[in-house]
Design an enzyme around this catalytic site. Structure first.
Site, PDB file in Angstrom:
ATOM      1  N   ASP A 114       0.768  -1.210   0.083  1.00 30.11           N
ATOM      2  CA  ASP A 114      -0.110  -0.075  -0.034  1.00 30.11           C
ATOM      3  C   ASP A 114       0.873   1.244  -0.080  1.00 30.11           C
ATOM      4  OD1 ASP A 114      -2.321  -1.633   0.134  1.00 30.11           O
ATOM      5  OD2 ASP A 114      -2.093  -1.526   2.228  1.00 30.11           O
ATOM      6  N   LYS A 173       1.941   2.189  -5.076  1.00 36.90           N
ATOM      7  CA  LYS A 173       2.552   1.351  -6.319  1.00 36.90           C
ATOM      8  C   LYS A 173       1.612   1.619  -7.465  1.00 36.90           C
ATOM      9  CE  LYS A 173       2.517  -2.773  -4.347  1.00 36.90           C
ATOM     10  NZ  LYS A 173       2.194  -2.273  -2.776  1.00 36.90           N
ATOM     11  N   GLY A 174       0.089   1.502  -7.183  1.00 35.74           N
ATOM     12  CA  GLY A 174      -0.728   1.656  -8.450  1.00 35.74           C
ATOM     13  C   GLY A 174      -0.767   2.715  -8.762  1.00 35.74           C
ATOM     14  N   ASN A 232      -5.097 -10.214  -3.937  1.00 36.49           N
ATOM     15  CA  ASN A 232      -4.923  -9.697  -2.552  1.00 36.49           C
ATOM     16  C   ASN A 232      -4.422  -8.453  -2.641  1.00 36.49           C
ATOM     17  OD1 ASN A 232      -2.293 -10.654  -3.885  1.00 36.49           O
ATOM     18  ND2 ASN A 232      -1.714 -11.342  -1.897  1.00 36.49           N
ATOM     19  N   GLY A 271      -4.395  -4.452  -3.866  1.00 34.81           N
ATOM     20  CA  GLY A 271      -5.600  -3.544  -4.034  1.00 34.81           C
ATOM     21  C   GLY A 271      -4.730  -2.200  -4.476  1.00 34.81           C
ATOM     22  N   HIS A 272      -5.295  -1.628  -5.417  1.00 39.21           N
ATOM     23  CA  HIS A 272      -4.532  -0.341  -5.887  1.00 39.21           C
ATOM     24  C   HIS A 272      -5.484   0.712  -6.171  1.00 39.21           C
ATOM     25  CE1 HIS A 272      -1.085  -3.002  -6.301  1.00 39.21           C
ATOM     26  NE2 HIS A 272      -1.669  -3.579  -7.256  1.00 39.21           N
ATOM     27  N   THR A 316      -5.932 -11.751   3.216  1.00 34.70           N
ATOM     28  CA  THR A 316      -7.044 -10.924   2.886  1.00 34.70           C
ATOM     29  C   THR A 316      -7.970 -11.864   2.439  1.00 34.70           C
ATOM     30  OG1 THR A 316      -6.016 -11.409   0.811  1.00 34.70           O
ATOM     31  CG2 THR A 316      -5.397  -9.092   1.519  1.00 34.70           C
ATOM     32  N   ARG A 352       2.564 -29.242  -6.816  1.00 37.95           N
ATOM     33  CA  ARG A 352       2.598 -29.636  -8.140  1.00 37.95           C
ATOM     34  C   ARG A 352       0.999 -30.344  -8.450  1.00 37.95           C
ATOM     35  NH1 ARG A 352       8.489 -32.284  -7.178  1.00 37.95           N
ATOM     36  NH2 ARG A 352       7.406 -32.766  -5.356  1.00 37.95           N
ATOM     37  N   GLN A 386       2.036  -5.985  -3.134  1.00 43.34           N
ATOM     38  CA  GLN A 386       2.450  -6.216  -1.789  1.00 43.34           C
ATOM     39  C   GLN A 386       3.886  -5.417  -1.595  1.00 43.34           C
ATOM     40  OE1 GLN A 386       1.531  -9.512  -3.166  1.00 43.34           O
ATOM     41  NE2 GLN A 386      -0.339  -8.726  -2.688  1.00 43.34           N
ATOM     42  N   THR A 431     -10.067  -5.236   1.607  1.00 38.93           N
ATOM     43  CA  THR A 431     -10.748  -5.621   2.850  1.00 38.93           C
ATOM     44  C   THR A 431     -11.505  -4.438   3.566  1.00 38.93           C
ATOM     45  OG1 THR A 431      -8.772  -5.691   4.177  1.00 38.93           O
ATOM     46  CG2 THR A 431      -9.552  -7.805   3.105  1.00 38.93           C
ATOM     47  N   LYS A 489      -8.789  -1.040   8.669  1.00 42.45           N
ATOM     48  CA  LYS A 489      -7.908   0.137   8.998  1.00 42.45           C
ATOM     49  C   LYS A 489      -6.628  -0.369   8.852  1.00 42.45           C
ATOM     50  CE  LYS A 489      -8.743   3.677  12.415  1.00 42.45           C
ATOM     51  NZ  LYS A 489      -9.173   3.826  13.885  1.00 42.45           N
ATOM     52  N   SER A 534      -0.211  13.612  -3.736  1.00 39.67           N
ATOM     53  CA  SER A 534      -1.618  13.514  -3.729  1.00 39.67           C
ATOM     54  C   SER A 534      -2.080  12.231  -4.571  1.00 39.67           C
ATOM     55  CB  SER A 534      -2.516  14.693  -4.256  1.00 39.67           C
ATOM     56  OG  SER A 534      -2.985  14.474  -5.493  1.00 39.67           O
TER      57      SER A 534
HETATM   58  P1  GDP Z   1      -0.678   0.062  -3.492  1.00 37.30           P
HETATM   59  O1  GDP Z   1      -1.482  -0.977  -3.127  1.00 37.30           O
HETATM   60  O2  GDP Z   1       0.761   0.355  -3.226  1.00 37.30           O
HETATM   61  O3  GDP Z   1      -0.905   0.356  -4.757  1.00 37.30           O
HETATM   62  O4  GDP Z   1      -1.115   1.495  -2.714  1.00 37.30           O
HETATM   63  P2  GDP Z   1      -2.927   1.537  -2.563  1.00 37.30           P
HETATM   64  O5  GDP Z   1      -3.596   2.254  -3.432  1.00 37.30           O
HETATM   65  O6  GDP Z   1      -3.678   0.274  -1.544  1.00 37.30           O
HETATM   66  O7  GDP Z   1      -2.918   2.465  -1.278  1.00 37.30           O
HETATM   67  C1  GDP Z   1      -2.168   4.013  -1.528  1.00 37.30           C
HETATM   68  C2  GDP Z   1      -3.245   5.033  -1.270  1.00 37.30           C
HETATM   69  O8  GDP Z   1      -2.847   6.259  -1.012  1.00 37.30           O
HETATM   70  C3  GDP Z   1      -4.464   5.149  -2.410  1.00 37.30           C
HETATM   71  O9  GDP Z   1      -5.511   5.480  -1.868  1.00 37.30           O
HETATM   72  C4  GDP Z   1      -3.734   6.211  -3.122  1.00 37.30           C
HETATM   73  O10 GDP Z   1      -4.854   6.904  -4.116  1.00 37.30           O
HETATM   74  C5  GDP Z   1      -3.168   7.000  -2.262  1.00 37.30           C
HETATM   75  N1  GDP Z   1      -2.239   7.905  -2.677  1.00 37.30           N
HETATM   76  C6  GDP Z   1      -0.986   7.428  -3.428  1.00 37.30           C
HETATM   77  N2  GDP Z   1      -0.050   8.582  -3.533  1.00 37.30           N
HETATM   78  C7  GDP Z   1      -0.403   9.493  -2.788  1.00 37.30           C
HETATM   79  C8  GDP Z   1       0.066  10.789  -2.309  1.00 37.30           C
HETATM   80  O11 GDP Z   1       1.183  11.012  -2.757  1.00 37.30           O
HETATM   81  N3  GDP Z   1      -0.679  11.486  -1.520  1.00 37.30           N
HETATM   82  C9  GDP Z   1      -1.838  10.958  -0.900  1.00 37.30           C
HETATM   83  N4  GDP Z   1      -2.394  11.871   0.085  1.00 37.30           N
HETATM   84  N5  GDP Z   1      -2.330   9.952  -1.175  1.00 37.30           N
HETATM   85  C10 GDP Z   1      -1.684   8.859  -2.147  1.00 37.30           C
HETATM   86  P1  IMO Z   2      -0.902  -4.160  -2.129  1.00 37.97           P
HETATM   87  O1  IMO Z   2      -0.507  -4.721  -3.509  1.00 37.97           O
HETATM   88  C1  IMO Z   2      -0.881  -4.486   2.140  1.00 37.97           C
HETATM   89  C2  IMO Z   2      -1.166  -8.681   3.945  1.00 37.97           C
HETATM   90  C3  IMO Z   2      -2.428  -9.275   4.413  1.00 37.97           C
HETATM   91  C4  IMO Z   2      -1.664  -9.979   5.380  1.00 37.97           C
HETATM   92  C5  IMO Z   2      -0.747 -10.859   4.783  1.00 37.97           C
HETATM   93  C6  IMO Z   2      -1.042 -12.006   4.031  1.00 37.97           C
HETATM   94  O2  IMO Z   2      -2.107  -3.640  -2.262  1.00 37.97           O
HETATM   95  O3  IMO Z   2       0.102  -3.529  -1.630  1.00 37.97           O
HETATM   96  P2  IMO Z   2      -2.429 -12.604   1.786  1.00 37.97           P
HETATM   97  O4  IMO Z   2      -3.959 -12.666   1.819  1.00 37.97           O
HETATM   98  O5  IMO Z   2      -1.506 -12.280   1.000  1.00 37.97           O
HETATM   99  O6  IMO Z   2      -1.966 -14.212   2.376  1.00 37.97           O
HETATM  100  O7  IMO Z   2      -2.278 -12.020   3.144  1.00 37.97           O
HETATM  101  O8  IMO Z   2      -0.465  -9.815   3.735  1.00 37.97           O
HETATM  102  N1  IMO Z   2      -1.330  -8.235   2.490  1.00 37.97           N
HETATM  103  C7  IMO Z   2      -1.232  -6.944   1.986  1.00 37.97           C
HETATM  104  N2  IMO Z   2      -1.085  -5.880   2.841  1.00 37.97           N
HETATM  105  N3  IMO Z   2      -1.084  -4.591   0.905  1.00 37.97           N
HETATM  106  C8  IMO Z   2      -1.175  -5.658   0.022  1.00 37.97           C
HETATM  107  O9  IMO Z   2      -1.180  -5.526  -1.277  1.00 37.97           O
HETATM  108  C9  IMO Z   2      -1.337  -6.834   0.652  1.00 37.97           C
HETATM  109  N4  IMO Z   2      -1.568  -8.220   0.162  1.00 37.97           N
HETATM  110  C10 IMO Z   2      -1.629  -8.692   1.289  1.00 37.97           C
HETATM  111  O10 IMO Z   2      -3.031  -8.079   4.997  1.00 37.97           O
HETATM  112  O11 IMO Z   2      -1.179  -9.345   6.497  1.00 37.97           O
HETATM  113 MG    MG Z   3      -2.868  -1.679  -1.787  1.00 38.95          MG
END
Ligand code: GDP
Ligand code: IMO
Ligand code: MG
Length: 432
Positions: A13, A16-17, A38, A40-41, A132, A146, A226, A303, A306, A417
């Protein structure tokens, strides 16, 4: 020609997305190489938000080709649902712009159920991972064992029954032992038949497509899911995911040689978050954690959980720089720190009275390390929405420069942002 691999340098999180979407303008093809839905972007483009899990984050850009590599575990039902969600937003992703590797292992309902059964049982015994519940772990177990059903098996309905039998022999023994009903052969066959028609046109030899791109000198963007601390080998085991999330996996997980991977871009949040159980040395279970969570809107995309929040941990990111061979980082969410009087950075750990500068590998030691902090001055002006380096307050620049020094890698991109264009380019990872 430089290709780029994007990986998370913390616990996922990191944003990356958003960065993959931004970089995909410069790429010809975007490839997922591990994990599954698992991930989420969230991408925000001109105020419209797109949530992606299994599809590469390049799909939102027209004219870009996407690939799902063999290192991914692929849930066909989740795939169909995601295609439908995107179509509602006007983005259609047909086989003309996406292919799935024929040798990708499938996630089936038996995997999802087993993931849930184990997590529920573990809740009572205190050994929960906080997965997840998408079936990721059980699907990788079957791949390594396998006995997985793979994407290509959907093309051959004659050989499928024997493969289903083999898989169910294993799963039904497990289910009986856990006190759950067995799954009938026809149930799983029906499940596979119901998706085959949709999936088959997407199935292809991804290694060959990539080899053609490489020979043409096209730009390949590898998209990790991840983060490094969730890596099955290098992460906070057993509180990890079931795949290698680190840069080396980009090659094996897509079918290209390691020499083609090129620039390693570590996506790094300006503070730290984690979802699920496990050690987190800089966690702030207090007003600061609350502030970061609210300001950063730290809720899981998959999911809705928080996210736990804490200060930037330079020890962990420095370790991620080493393990991935990070060339440069994209520092995200700097804006979340706007307005804080003071910011803390973890620069070392104390373990049993001794100072150390790395995260130890054992679960017990990881639980015992205490963060050693340095306190730096915050900034009153805002960085939110900044699009040039000169828009940043001096103190924010100082924070960024200090992080570079502590982790031993330069900042290539800065994100201020969620919006695609609120991004500052310092060095182009796709430089030639
Ligand atoms: P990922 O799993 O690495 O792709 O990240 P997620 O999308 O799950 O979580 C990143 C969250 O931060 C998302 O809600 C993005 O929209 C938000 N985000 C990404 N870059 C920034 C930033 O520079 N500032 C703020 N405030 N939010 C950001
Ligand atoms: P992105 O790509 C944050 C965490 C789960 C749990 C552990 C194992 O959005 O960054 P799993 O379902 O993979 O067996 O769960 O890994 N987890 C993540 N945490 N961002 C993710 O992906 C995650 N994918 C899995 O919360 O702790
Ligand atoms: Mg994510």
């Amino acid at each position: 020609m430089t290709n780029v691999v994007v990986i998370g340098s913390q616990w996922g999180d990191e944003g990356k997305g958003k960065i993959v979407d931004w970089l995909s303008e410069r790429a010809d093809v975007v490839v997922r190489f591990q994990g599954g839905h698992n991930a989420g972007h969230t991408l925000v483009i001109d105020g419209v938000s797109y949530k992606l899990s299994l599809l590469p984050s390049g799909v939102v850009r027209e004219g870009k080709f996407s690939l799902i590599g063999n290192g991914v575990v692929f849930d066909p039902h989740a795939f169909v649902a995601e295609l439908e969600r995107l179509a509602e937003k006007g983005v259609t992703v047909g086989p003309d712009r996406l292919r799935i590797a024929e040798n990708t292992a499938l996630i089936l309902s038996v995997h999802r159920e087993l993931d849930g059964i184990r997590e529920d049982a573990a809740s009572n015994s205190g050994t929960k991972i906080g997965t997840t519940r998408r079936g990721i772990g059980p699907a990788y177990e079957d791949k390594v064992g396998r006995r997985a059903i793979r994407a290509m098996d959907l093309k051959n309905m004659e050989t499928l029954p024997a493969k289903v039998d083999r898989l169910l022999t294993h799963h039904n023994a497990l289910r009986r032992g856990l006190g759950y009903e067995e799954v009938a052969h026809e149930t799983l066959m029906d499940e596979l038949q119901s998706v085959a028609e949709t999936i088959v046109p997407y199935i292809d030899r991804v290694w060959k497509i990539l080899d053609d791109y490489r020979r043409r000198g096209a730009r390949i963007l590898f998209e990790g899911a991840q983060g490094t601390l969730l890596d099955i080998d290098h992460g906070t085991y057993p509180f990890v995911t079931s795949s290698n999330t680190t840069a080396g996996q980009a090659a094996t997980g897509s079918g290209i040689g390691p020499g083609s991977v090129g620039y390693v871009l570590g996506i790094t949040k300006a503070y730290t978050t984690r979802v699920g159980e496990g050690p987190f040395p800089t966690e702030q279970d207090n007003d600061i954690g609350q502030f970061l969570g609210e300001r950063g809107y730290e809720f899981g995309t998959v999911t809705g959980r928080k996210r736990r929040c804490g200060w930037f941990d330079a020890v962990l990111v420095r370790q991620a720089v080493a393990i991935n061979g990070i060339t440069g980082i994209a520092l995200t969410k700097l804006d979340v720190l706007d307005g804080l009087d003071e910011i803390r950075i973890c620069v070392g750990y104390k373990l049993d009275g001794e100072e150390i500068d790395y995260l130890p590998a054992s679960q017990g030691a990881q639980a015992r390390v205490e963060a050693i902090y340095e306190t730096v001055e915050g900034w009153k002006a805002t960085t939110a929405g900044a699009r040039t380096w000169n828009d940043l307050p001096a103190q924010a620049v100082k924070y960024v420069r200090h992080i570079e020094e502590l982790i031993g890698a330069p900042v290539a991109l800065l994100s201020t942002s969620p919006e695609r264009d609120d991004t500052i380019l310092v060095t182009d990872p796709f430089h030639d």
